[in-house]
Write a protein that holds these residues in place. Structure first.
Motif, mmCIF file in Angstrom:
data_model
loop_
_atom_site.group_PDB
_atom_site.id
_atom_site.type_symbol
_atom_site.label_atom_id
_atom_site.label_comp_id
_atom_site.label_asym_id
_atom_site.label_seq_id
_atom_site.Cartn_x
_atom_site.Cartn_y
_atom_site.Cartn_z
ATOM 1 N N LEU A 500 -7.128 2.012 4.196
ATOM 2 C CA LEU A 500 -7.416 1.882 2.829
ATOM 3 C C LEU A 500 -6.341 1.782 1.870
ATOM 4 C CD1 LEU A 500 -9.798 1.109 0.911
ATOM 5 C CD2 LEU A 500 -10.455 3.911 0.626
ATOM 6 N N ILE A 501 -5.386 2.640 1.929
ATOM 7 C CA ILE A 501 -4.310 2.975 1.166
ATOM 8 C C ILE A 501 -3.442 1.518 1.393
ATOM 9 C CG2 ILE A 501 -2.283 4.095 0.757
ATOM 10 C CD1 ILE A 501 -3.749 6.676 1.525
ATOM 11 N N LEU A 502 -3.306 1.248 2.524
ATOM 12 C CA LEU A 502 -2.424 -0.211 2.761
ATOM 13 C C LEU A 502 -2.974 -1.452 2.375
ATOM 14 C CD1 LEU A 502 -1.513 0.431 6.437
ATOM 15 C CD2 LEU A 502 -0.022 0.932 4.549
ATOM 16 N N ALA A 503 -4.568 -1.326 2.237
ATOM 17 C CA ALA A 503 -5.300 -2.427 1.864
ATOM 18 C C ALA A 503 -4.912 -2.708 0.482
ATOM 19 C CB ALA A 503 -6.784 -2.471 2.031
ATOM 20 N N VAL A 504 -4.995 -1.416 -0.460
ATOM 21 C CA VAL A 504 -4.941 -1.585 -2.045
ATOM 22 C C VAL A 504 -3.384 -2.049 -1.908
ATOM 23 C CG1 VAL A 504 -4.783 -0.236 -4.006
ATOM 24 C CG2 VAL A 504 -6.787 -0.031 -2.341
ATOM 25 N N VAL A 505 -2.550 -1.461 -1.570
ATOM 26 C CA VAL A 505 -0.978 -1.853 -1.675
ATOM 27 C C VAL A 505 -0.761 -3.064 -1.483
ATOM 28 C CG1 VAL A 505 1.205 -0.938 -1.439
ATOM 29 C CG2 VAL A 505 -0.740 0.583 -1.757
ATOM 30 N N PHE A 506 -1.029 -3.436 -0.073
ATOM 31 C CA PHE A 506 -0.489 -4.699 0.448
ATOM 32 C C PHE A 506 -1.604 -5.909 0.249
ATOM 33 C CE2 PHE A 506 2.091 -1.678 2.739
ATOM 34 C CZ PHE A 506 3.360 -2.540 2.746
ATOM 35 N N LEU A 507 -2.483 -5.875 -0.600
ATOM 36 C CA LEU A 507 -3.534 -6.824 -0.908
ATOM 37 C C LEU A 507 -2.670 -7.825 -1.414
ATOM 38 C CD1 LEU A 507 -6.236 -8.179 -1.016
ATOM 39 C CD2 LEU A 507 -6.563 -7.196 -3.441
ATOM 40 N N PRO A 508 -1.850 -8.200 -2.573
ATOM 41 C CA PRO A 508 -1.258 -9.332 -2.725
ATOM 42 C C PRO A 508 -0.306 -9.853 -1.871
ATOM 43 C CG PRO A 508 -0.764 -7.568 -4.384
ATOM 44 C CD PRO A 508 -1.509 -6.958 -3.245
ATOM 45 N N ILE A 509 0.275 -9.181 -0.675
ATOM 46 C CA ILE A 509 1.172 -9.686 0.397
ATOM 47 C C ILE A 509 0.151 -10.519 1.301
ATOM 48 C CG2 ILE A 509 2.550 -8.974 2.120
ATOM 49 C CD1 ILE A 509 3.708 -8.311 -0.368
ATOM 50 N N ALA A 510 -1.038 -9.592 1.619
ATOM 51 C CA ALA A 510 -1.770 -10.524 2.562
ATOM 52 C C ALA A 510 -2.511 -11.711 2.010
ATOM 53 C CB ALA A 510 -3.104 -9.692 2.769
ATOM 54 N N LEU A 511 -2.524 -11.982 0.611
ATOM 55 C CA LEU A 511 -3.036 -12.921 0.058
ATOM 56 C C LEU A 511 -1.857 -14.283 -0.062
ATOM 57 C CD1 LEU A 511 -4.930 -11.833 -3.021
ATOM 58 C CD2 LEU A 511 -5.837 -12.802 -1.069
ATOM 59 N N ALA A 512 -0.483 -13.828 -0.147
ATOM 60 C CA ALA A 512 0.339 -14.741 -0.219
ATOM 61 C C ALA A 512 0.917 -15.084 1.430
ATOM 62 C CB ALA A 512 1.542 -14.115 -0.733
ATOM 63 N N TRP A 513 0.283 -14.233 2.251
ATOM 64 C CA TRP A 513 0.878 -14.733 3.762
ATOM 65 C C TRP A 513 0.151 -16.022 3.952
ATOM 66 C CZ3 TRP A 513 3.584 -14.868 7.512
ATOM 67 C CH2 TRP A 513 3.040 -14.702 8.992
ATOM 68 N N LEU A 514 -0.809 -16.439 3.675
ATOM 69 C CA LEU A 514 -1.613 -17.780 4.019
ATOM 70 C C LEU A 514 -0.517 -18.811 3.280
ATOM 71 C CD1 LEU A 514 -3.562 -19.556 5.175
ATOM 72 C CD2 LEU A 514 -4.903 -19.664 3.022
ATOM 73 N N HIS A 515 0.122 -18.614 1.986
ATOM 74 C CA HIS A 515 0.947 -19.580 1.599
ATOM 75 C C HIS A 515 2.104 -19.856 2.393
ATOM 76 C CE1 HIS A 515 2.616 -21.987 -1.746
ATOM 77 N NE2 HIS A 515 3.893 -21.625 -1.461
ATOM 78 N N VAL A 516 2.582 -19.161 3.229
ATOM 79 C CA VAL A 516 3.583 -19.129 4.170
ATOM 80 C C VAL A 516 2.964 -19.674 5.431
ATOM 81 C CG1 VAL A 516 5.344 -17.884 5.732
ATOM 82 C CG2 VAL A 516 4.878 -16.969 3.488
ATOM 83 N N ILE A 517 1.748 -19.526 5.938
ATOM 84 C CA ILE A 517 1.233 -20.182 7.068
ATOM 85 C C ILE A 517 1.051 -21.687 6.602
ATOM 86 C CG2 ILE A 517 -0.787 -20.307 8.339
ATOM 87 C CD1 ILE A 517 -1.268 -17.345 8.283
ATOM 88 N N VAL A 518 0.726 -21.935 5.420
ATOM 89 C CA VAL A 518 0.422 -23.474 4.659
ATOM 90 C C VAL A 518 1.715 -24.049 5.087
ATOM 91 C CG1 VAL A 518 -0.055 -24.760 2.873
ATOM 92 C CG2 VAL A 518 -1.217 -22.986 3.581
ATOM 93 N N LEU A 519 2.837 -23.492 4.642
ATOM 94 C CA LEU A 519 4.294 -24.442 4.588
ATOM 95 C C LEU A 519 4.713 -24.605 6.034
ATOM 96 C CD1 LEU A 519 5.864 -22.845 1.315
ATOM 97 C CD2 LEU A 519 4.655 -25.132 1.664
ATOM 98 N N TRP A 520 4.644 -23.357 6.818
ATOM 99 C CA TRP A 520 4.971 -23.237 8.310
ATOM 100 C C TRP A 520 4.280 -24.149 9.206
ATOM 101 C CZ3 TRP A 520 3.806 -18.445 11.445
ATOM 102 C CH2 TRP A 520 4.443 -18.646 13.064
ATOM 103 N N ARG A 521 2.850 -24.361 9.027
ATOM 104 C CA ARG A 521 2.082 -25.186 10.020
ATOM 105 C C ARG A 521 2.482 -24.651 11.371
ATOM 106 N NH1 ARG A 521 -0.620 -29.266 7.860
ATOM 107 N NH2 ARG A 521 -0.624 -29.632 5.549
ATOM 108 N N PRO A 522 2.084 -23.672 11.708
ATOM 109 C CA PRO A 522 2.199 -23.446 13.293
ATOM 110 C C PRO A 522 1.289 -24.088 14.126
ATOM 111 C CG PRO A 522 1.288 -21.435 12.159
ATOM 112 C CD PRO A 522 1.589 -22.242 10.903
ATOM 113 N N PRO A 523 1.567 -24.216 15.489
ATOM 114 C CA PRO A 523 0.847 -24.974 16.418
ATOM 115 C C PRO A 523 -0.450 -23.725 16.600
ATOM 116 C CG PRO A 523 2.915 -24.244 17.451
ATOM 117 C CD PRO A 523 3.049 -23.938 16.006
#
Length: 578
Positions: A500-523
């Motif tokens: 729960l502590i990690l979720a509150v602190v790392f929520l913006p990181i988790a949201l931005a993680w998809l942006h990296v995936i979008v640009l990366w386009r892994p198989p």
């Protein structure tokens, strides 16, 4: 005997301070308020002051009645109602050599202990420092300011001696009060109690004393924030003066691990007092007392020690301007990110889908951790090794999010989640700035700035670097030592899940993680591998909870917090003192 100096000099002599501490710890032992032992200790201190030719003032504690101190609904300091007619705070005064009548600088250390504890670090080492400081200042050719030394009584039951002393003094008698408490653990000298009553001038005095004495100091941000926002929670003698509007602060040693498992225990013996730490404390207060700068400086503008090169003093005005500039950059980056989101159609739907995936993943993580805690028979098993517990959880969540991403990233619609990640990081910083907590606002704002930089590039590698930079302030917030320190002092509930502590602190990181995936386009094979990794990590957490024994039993932790680790170590035959 051979090492004892035969000729006293004005320079502070640490070996004398240690001998005074030895007398209290080993000759007398536990010195509980109201006991014969505390009267014996008072007589010894009175004799030392008398041998220096000083008149000793006695301030009786008398009737002591304190209300309980609560943190997050939990009582951290119980109420006390006591009559202590034999307990006195002992005060000596050293006038300025030029006859100046300005208010004095006051140094305090408490003589009493809790029942059963010899009280070496808490607080005989500090008493020894002040007794030797008195001798050194008395023989100093020039004292620029009047100095008061107070060996206080009944600190443990509720600052009784300090409160009686503060009530007995005129409002203009003391310009600055300094409490030495928990002195002698290895490491830098820490500053606490830096309330809003201490402006830049007095804080500069502290920094100058550290430089003069060549002593390493630190000013933990969390301690500064608590001292400014909740001064009523101050639990050392300086709090009695802060209550009356007198600038006051607290010097102590946090020591290795930032918590002291031998605190208020029979293990608080003289061997625990680090000679270098006690020497540094003595050198620091000596330099503080002899600084010719005014005790009531003209420059009382708010300022903050930031954790750069130990502790660097920065005006709150400059911090505020830098944080406002960071907000401007973040707003500009949001505008740019919205323009680069691609087709507007379906953009919000994709972003909402990803947010839902992030929230569901974190909720699942919390549920799994609660199940693991039940298997371990411990309400908070992670608190004993928070660093080792954080990495697997973040790794599992990142893998889980990568596993669910392939259906959404193809058309780029979920790129709209980057502005939401930036906003999620900026909102806490903007709120802290709005409420004037400038000493802490820059931490989430620096995360927002790193995420905002992702809006200015379309390369996955660069975005990954900025995402890693954004994680640095997040890691600083969930630093394992900081989490354990918060738990030890009662600021963190004993059933709060780490996820729960990690979720509150790392929520913006988790949201931005998809942006990296979008640009990366892994198989697709990467997503399938991530799903396997996430599943294995979850099974590992549950399996580890089932077979791993926490540092101490769950019921013992629920009753005593992290202090249970000391009992477990003693039961296992492990030494808990150096």
């Amino acid at each position: 005997m051979l090492s004892w100096p035969h000729v006293a000099t004005a320079a502070p002599q640490p070996e004398r301070a240690r001998e005074h501490a030895r007398m209290l710890v080993e000759d007398i032992g536990p010195r509980v308020a109201g006991s014969p032992a505390i009267e014996q200790a008072q007589e010894r201190v009175r004799a030392i002051f008398g041998a220096l030719g000083l008149a000793v003032e006695h301030v009786a504690v008398g009737h002591l009645e304190t209300a309980p101190v609560r943190v997050a609904g939990e009582v951290v300091v119980p109420a006390h109602v006591m009559d202590l007619p034999g307990d006195h705070t002992l005060v000596v005064r050293l006038p300025a050599h030029d006859g100046a009548t300005e208010p004095a600088i006051l140094f305090m250390a408490h003589l009493d202990t809790v029942d059963g504890s010899p009280g070496a670090v808490d607080d005989a080492a500090a008493v020894g420092v002040l007794l030797e400081l008195t001798r050194a200042l008395l023989e100093t050719p020039s004292r620029p300011h009047p100095v008061m030394i107070a060996i206080t009584a009944a600190e443990e039951p509720g600052l009784g001696g300090a409160r009686a002393l503060a009530a007995s003094l005129r409002p203009d008698e003391v310009a600055f009060a300094v409490s030495l408490d928990l002195i002698g653990r290895p490491g830098p000298l820490a500053q606490n109690g830096l309330s809003r009553l201490l402006g830049r001038g007095l804080l500069q005095r502290l920094a100058a004393a550290a430089k003069t004495a060549s002593v390493a100091i630190e000013a933990p941000l969390t301690h500064q924030v608590v001292s400014r926002l909740l001064p009523q929670l101050e639990r050392s003698d300086h709090g009695a003066f802060t209550e009356r509007g007198i600038p006051a602060m607290h010097l102590f040693h946090r020591g290795p691990g930032h918590i002291d498992l031998a605190y208020h225990s029979a293990d608080d013996v003289l061997a625990r007092v680090d000679a270098d730490a006690q020497r540094d404390a003595l050198a620091f207060v000596h330099a503080l007392a002899l600084d010719p700068a005014p005790l009531r400086p003209d420059d009382d503008a708010p300022a903050t020690f930031v954790p750069l090169a130990g502790a660097t003093l920065v005006r709150d005005l400059w911090l505020r301007l830098l944080e406002l500039a960071a907000l401007v950059v973040v707003v500009f980056a949001l505008h740019r990110a919205r323009r680069r989101d691609g087709p507007r159609e379906g953009r919000s739907l994709g972003a909402l889908a990803w947010i839902a995936a992030v929230l569901v993943t974190w909720v699942a993580a919390v549920a799994i951790e609660l199940l693991a805690a039940r298997l371990a028979g411990h309400p908070q098993p992670w608190i004993h090794t928070p660093g080792r517990a954080s990495v697997p959880w973040l790794f599992a969540v990142a893998a889980a999010l990568l596993a669910v991403a392939p259906g959404w990233y193809r058309d780029g619609r979920t790129r709209a989640v980057l502005p939401l990640a930036i906003v999620a990081a900026a909102i806490p910083g903007a709120a802290l700035l709005w409420f004037g907590i400038v000493e802490l606002a820059w931490v989430p704002l620096s995360m927002a700035l790193a995420l905002a930089a992702m809006a200015f590039t379309s390369r996955a590698q660069r975005c990954a670097i900025f995402l890693a930079l954004a994680m640095l302030p997040a890691w600083a917030i969930v630093d394992p030592l900081r989490l354990r320190e918060a738990s030890y002092h009662g600021f963190l509930g004993r059933t709060v899940p780490l996820s729960l502590i990690l979720a509150v602190v790392f929520l913006p990181i988790a949201l931005a993680w998809l942006h990296v995936i979008v640009l990366w386009r892994p198989p697709r094979v990467v997503h399938r591998a991530a799903a396997i990794v996430a599943a294995l990590a979850i099974l590992g957490v549950l399996g580890g909870a089932a077979v791993t024994r926490p540092a101490c039993a769950g019921d013992d932790f629920a009753a005593r917090g992290l202090a249970c680790e000391r009992g477990a170590a003693v039961a296992a035959g492990v030494r808990t003192t150096p």
